[in-house]
Motif scaffolding. Sequence first.
Motif, PDB file in Angstrom:
ATOM      1  N   THR A  88      65.946  13.236 -46.188  1.00  0.00           N
ATOM      2  CA  THR A  88      67.211  12.937 -45.540  1.00  0.00           C
ATOM      3  C   THR A  88      68.257  12.377 -46.491  1.00  0.00           C
ATOM      4  O   THR A  88      69.340  12.018 -46.059  1.00  0.00           O
ATOM      5  CB  THR A  88      67.010  11.932 -44.386  1.00  0.00           C
ATOM      6  OG1 THR A  88      66.454  10.725 -44.926  1.00  0.00           O
ATOM      7  CG2 THR A  88      66.078  12.510 -43.333  1.00  0.00           C
ATOM      8  N   THR A  89      67.968  12.343 -47.771  1.00  0.00           N
ATOM      9  CA  THR A  89      68.917  11.809 -48.736  1.00  0.00           C
ATOM     10  C   THR A  89      70.114  12.750 -48.888  1.00  0.00           C
ATOM     11  O   THR A  89      69.993  13.955 -48.733  1.00  0.00           O
ATOM     12  CB  THR A  89      68.244  11.572 -50.099  1.00  0.00           C
ATOM     13  OG1 THR A  89      69.206  10.992 -50.969  1.00  0.00           O
ATOM     14  CG2 THR A  89      67.739  12.852 -50.724  1.00  0.00           C
ATOM     15  N   ASP A  90      71.277  12.195 -49.177  1.00  0.00           N
ATOM     16  CA  ASP A  90      72.489  12.992 -49.365  1.00  0.00           C
ATOM     17  C   ASP A  90      72.912  13.009 -50.827  1.00  0.00           C
ATOM     18  O   ASP A  90      74.095  13.089 -51.138  1.00  0.00           O
ATOM     19  CB  ASP A  90      73.637  12.421 -48.515  1.00  0.00           C
ATOM     20  CG  ASP A  90      73.420  12.687 -47.035  1.00  0.00           C
ATOM     21  OD1 ASP A  90      72.777  13.701 -46.710  1.00  0.00           O
ATOM     22  OD2 ASP A  90      73.898  11.884 -46.217  1.00  0.00           O
ATOM     23  N   ASN A  91      71.986  12.964 -51.719  1.00  0.00           N
ATOM     24  CA  ASN A  91      72.271  12.942 -53.150  1.00  0.00           C
ATOM     25  C   ASN A  91      72.885  14.271 -53.579  1.00  0.00           C
ATOM     26  O   ASN A  91      72.385  15.341 -53.258  1.00  0.00           O
ATOM     27  CB  ASN A  91      70.965  12.678 -53.910  1.00  0.00           C
ATOM     28  CG  ASN A  91      71.200  12.490 -55.385  1.00  0.00           C
ATOM     29  OD1 ASN A  91      72.259  12.796 -55.914  1.00  0.00           O
ATOM     30  ND2 ASN A  91      70.184  11.997 -56.060  1.00  0.00           N
ATOM     31  N   GLU A  92      73.980  14.216 -54.317  1.00  0.00           N
ATOM     32  CA  GLU A  92      74.648  15.430 -54.798  1.00  0.00           C
ATOM     33  C   GLU A  92      73.756  16.247 -55.718  1.00  0.00           C
ATOM     34  O   GLU A  92      73.839  17.477 -55.750  1.00  0.00           O
ATOM     35  CB  GLU A  92      75.934  15.065 -55.543  1.00  0.00           C
ATOM     36  CG  GLU A  92      77.053  14.605 -54.650  1.00  0.00           C
ATOM     37  CD  GLU A  92      78.306  14.286 -55.453  1.00  0.00           C
ATOM     38  OE1 GLU A  92      78.483  14.869 -56.529  1.00  0.00           O
ATOM     39  OE2 GLU A  92      79.086  13.454 -54.995  1.00  0.00           O
ATOM     40  N   ALA A  93      72.892  15.594 -56.465  1.00  0.00           N
ATOM     41  CA  ALA A  93      72.042  16.291 -57.430  1.00  0.00           C
ATOM     42  C   ALA A  93      71.079  17.251 -56.750  1.00  0.00           C
ATOM     43  O   ALA A  93      70.688  18.250 -57.341  1.00  0.00           O
ATOM     44  CB  ALA A  93      71.279  15.285 -58.279  1.00  0.00           C
ATOM     45  N   ASN A 126      69.899  22.276 -53.915  1.00  0.00           N
ATOM     46  CA  ASN A 126      68.523  22.707 -54.126  1.00  0.00           C
ATOM     47  C   ASN A 126      68.041  23.477 -52.900  1.00  0.00           C
ATOM     48  O   ASN A 126      67.919  22.927 -51.812  1.00  0.00           O
ATOM     49  CB  ASN A 126      67.643  21.480 -54.382  1.00  0.00           C
ATOM     50  CG  ASN A 126      66.237  21.841 -54.771  1.00  0.00           C
ATOM     51  OD1 ASN A 126      65.622  22.716 -54.187  1.00  0.00           O
ATOM     52  ND2 ASN A 126      65.720  21.121 -55.757  1.00  0.00           N
ATOM     53  N   THR A 127      67.742  24.757 -53.069  1.00  0.00           N
ATOM     54  CA  THR A 127      67.337  25.586 -51.934  1.00  0.00           C
ATOM     55  C   THR A 127      65.985  25.173 -51.367  1.00  0.00           C
ATOM     56  O   THR A 127      65.749  25.334 -50.167  1.00  0.00           O
ATOM     57  CB  THR A 127      67.311  27.084 -52.318  1.00  0.00           C
ATOM     58  OG1 THR A 127      66.454  27.262 -53.445  1.00  0.00           O
ATOM     59  CG2 THR A 127      68.707  27.579 -52.644  1.00  0.00           C
ATOM     60  N   LEU A 128      65.098  24.646 -52.203  1.00  0.00           N
ATOM     61  CA  LEU A 128      63.808  24.189 -51.688  1.00  0.00           C
ATOM     62  C   LEU A 128      63.989  22.998 -50.757  1.00  0.00           C
ATOM     63  O   LEU A 128      63.388  22.946 -49.676  1.00  0.00           O
ATOM     64  CB  LEU A 128      62.854  23.836 -52.831  1.00  0.00           C
ATOM     65  CG  LEU A 128      61.491  23.292 -52.406  1.00  0.00           C
ATOM     66  CD1 LEU A 128      60.750  24.280 -51.509  1.00  0.00           C
ATOM     67  CD2 LEU A 128      60.661  22.931 -53.617  1.00  0.00           C
TER      68      LEU A 128
END
Length: 119
Positions: free
Chosen positions: A8-13, A17-19
């Motif tokens: 549930t993280t909203d990290n831009e990095a 990421n499709t996975l």
Amino acid sequence: MFNPEFLTTDNEAISGNTLIQYLQEQSPEVLQRVARSASGDIQDIIRHNVQGLLGMLPGEQFEVKIQTNRDNLAGLLASAMMTGYFLRQMEQRMELDSSLLGSGELDADLDADPGELRL
């Protein structure tokens, strides 16, 4: 064993990421079932591997604290996951070998050159 909250993280990095996106689309029940599918042997090997990487001081005699940065922790997680996938593949191969040996179909191939390993 598996905590779906990490998705549930909203990290831009990881937002591209499709996975991660695929995992977020899965129900918690599916993720739990996949996580539970690892045998006890595989879990023990991974636990031993991670403990070896982090150090194995007994918790009842020492207050062990490990400090790392996010990238190193992500690398450790990725390594543990890849080890798990590899071990599961080998476990399936062992089960297949055992079933073929039991049926006598593999006996002729035991002395043959296994050939080139292809991935």
